[in-house]
Scaffold this motif. Structure first.
Motif, PDB file in Angstrom:
ATOM      1  N   TYR A  19      21.074 -35.228 -33.904  1.00 46.24           N
ATOM      2  CA  TYR A  19      21.935 -34.110 -34.265  1.00 46.24           C
ATOM      3  C   TYR A  19      21.096 -32.872 -34.560  1.00 46.24           C
ATOM      4  CZ  TYR A  19      25.919 -37.225 -34.726  1.00 46.24           C
ATOM      5  OH  TYR A  19      26.921 -38.114 -34.471  1.00 46.24           O
ATOM      6  N   ASN A  70      22.065 -32.729 -41.457  1.00 48.02           N
ATOM      7  CA  ASN A  70      22.866 -32.411 -40.294  1.00 48.02           C
ATOM      8  C   ASN A  70      23.503 -31.028 -40.445  1.00 48.02           C
ATOM      9  OD1 ASN A  70      24.786 -32.376 -38.195  1.00 48.02           O
ATOM     10  ND2 ASN A  70      25.136 -34.564 -38.373  1.00 48.02           N
ATOM     11  N   ASP A 128      26.303 -30.076 -39.192  1.00 45.78           N
ATOM     12  CA  ASP A 128      27.719 -30.296 -39.482  1.00 45.78           C
ATOM     13  C   ASP A 128      27.815 -31.030 -40.819  1.00 45.78           C
ATOM     14  OD1 ASP A 128      30.379 -30.960 -39.636  1.00 45.78           O
ATOM     15  OD2 ASP A 128      30.473 -31.925 -37.663  1.00 45.78           O
ATOM     16  N   LEU A 129      28.150 -30.323 -41.872  1.00 47.21           N
ATOM     17  CA  LEU A 129      28.130 -30.893 -43.213  1.00 47.21           C
ATOM     18  C   LEU A 129      29.148 -32.013 -43.408  1.00 47.21           C
ATOM     19  CD1 LEU A 129      27.540 -27.643 -45.260  1.00 47.21           C
ATOM     20  CD2 LEU A 129      25.875 -29.328 -44.478  1.00 47.21           C
ATOM     21  N   SER A 130      30.140 -32.104 -42.521  1.00 44.48           N
ATOM     22  CA  SER A 130      31.099 -33.216 -42.615  1.00 44.48           C
ATOM     23  C   SER A 130      30.500 -34.517 -42.061  1.00 44.48           C
ATOM     24  CB  SER A 130      32.386 -32.864 -41.866  1.00 44.48           C
ATOM     25  OG  SER A 130      32.138 -32.802 -40.471  1.00 44.48           O
ATOM     26  N   GLN A 131      29.341 -34.435 -41.412  1.00 43.75           N
ATOM     27  CA  GLN A 131      28.675 -35.603 -40.820  1.00 43.75           C
ATOM     28  C   GLN A 131      27.464 -36.032 -41.654  1.00 43.75           C
ATOM     29  OE1 GLN A 131      29.454 -37.220 -37.812  1.00 43.75           O
ATOM     30  NE2 GLN A 131      31.342 -36.042 -37.731  1.00 43.75           N
ATOM     31  N   LYS A 132      27.603 -35.999 -42.979  1.00 42.79           N
ATOM     32  CA  LYS A 132      26.448 -36.269 -43.823  1.00 42.79           C
ATOM     33  C   LYS A 132      25.948 -37.704 -43.739  1.00 42.79           C
ATOM     34  CE  LYS A 132      29.267 -36.527 -47.967  1.00 42.79           C
ATOM     35  NZ  LYS A 132      29.532 -35.920 -49.254  1.00 42.79           N
ATOM     36  N   GLN A 133      26.689 -38.605 -43.146  1.00 44.07           N
ATOM     37  CA  GLN A 133      26.206 -39.970 -42.964  1.00 44.07           C
ATOM     38  C   GLN A 133      25.047 -40.022 -41.969  1.00 44.07           C
ATOM     39  OE1 GLN A 133      29.177 -38.884 -41.886  1.00 44.07           O
ATOM     40  NE2 GLN A 133      29.748 -39.814 -39.956  1.00 44.07           N
ATOM     41  N   ASN A 179      22.541 -37.728 -42.138  1.00 45.93           N
ATOM     42  CA  ASN A 179      21.373 -37.172 -42.804  1.00 45.93           C
ATOM     43  C   ASN A 179      20.416 -38.326 -43.106  1.00 45.93           C
ATOM     44  OD1 ASN A 179      22.855 -34.812 -42.855  1.00 45.93           O
ATOM     45  ND2 ASN A 179      23.348 -34.935 -45.019  1.00 45.93           N
ATOM     46  N   CYS A 192      23.388 -27.703 -50.392  1.00 43.51           N
ATOM     47  CA  CYS A 192      23.083 -28.586 -49.255  1.00 43.51           C
ATOM     48  C   CYS A 192      21.582 -28.725 -49.025  1.00 43.51           C
ATOM     49  CB  CYS A 192      23.804 -28.127 -47.994  1.00 43.51           C
ATOM     50  SG  CYS A 192      25.578 -28.289 -48.153  1.00 43.51           S
ATOM     51  N   ASN A 244      21.578 -40.915 -45.504  1.00 41.82           N
ATOM     52  CA  ASN A 244      22.477 -40.139 -46.350  1.00 41.82           C
ATOM     53  C   ASN A 244      21.895 -39.838 -47.733  1.00 41.82           C
ATOM     54  OD1 ASN A 244      24.733 -38.750 -47.114  1.00 41.82           O
ATOM     55  ND2 ASN A 244      25.991 -40.547 -47.447  1.00 41.82           N
TER      56      ASN A 244
END
Length: 171
Positions: A42, A57, A59-64, A66, A11, A4
């Protein structure tokens, strides 16, 4: 390596002083398999800088999911050209500090021509490995004692991108 990593408002990865993005690859599958059973794969974007590989990632809501790989902490890397349009870049990564819980493997599946990426990363890795006295490798623990790089410089084991230089007044 860091899970992260920080991103800016576009982004893109937040860069360290002196760090520059050299290549951006869209439509990449980023995989990370750590020895503590953490696994992720991903689709997203791969940024190659002069210091890191940063996967963001899609899907920017899944940044954990990255992650950033510091180039001086990767080893056993190889590029496999599966077909003319698909290539894999994979290797091993060791942790530093609390940014990565365990050593492991990484893999990037690129769906476009990997030659510019391969040329750049080989250049960066050879520069890092050719000058072992200029970059101190960081072992598996943040408690690794600081080793002097030159008489007046050392690398922070909690962040291998930072080199401290001590300027002594010689009078």
């Amino acid at each position: 390596m860091a899970l992260n990593p920080l991103l800016d408002h576009n982004c893109y990865p937040q860069l360290f002083p002196g760090e520059v993005i050299t290549i951006i690859y869209l439509k990449v599958y980023g995989s990370l398999h750590l020895e503590n059973n953490f696994r992720t794969r991903y689709p997203g974007t791969l940024f190659l800088t002069n210091a890191r590989l940063v996967f963001v990632n899609q899907d920017l809501s899944q940044k954990q999911f990255n992650f950033a790989l510091h180039l001086n902490l990767i080893s056993s890397e190889r590029l496999v050209q599966a077909t003319p349009t698909v290539a894999f870049f994979e290797g091993r990564i060791v942790p530093y500090g609390n940014y990565l819980p365990a050593p492991g493997m990484f893999k990037f599946e690129m769906l476009q021509d990997p030659r510019p990426f391969h040329i750049n990363i080989c250049n960066f890795l050879s520069q890092i490995r050719r000058n072992p006295n200029q970059v101190a490798t960081v072992n598996k623990s943040i408690n690794t004692p600081l080793q002097p790089v030159v008489d007046n410089a050392f690398v922070d084991p909690s962040d291998p991108d930072i080199i401290y230089v001590i300027d002594q007044n010689k009078t």
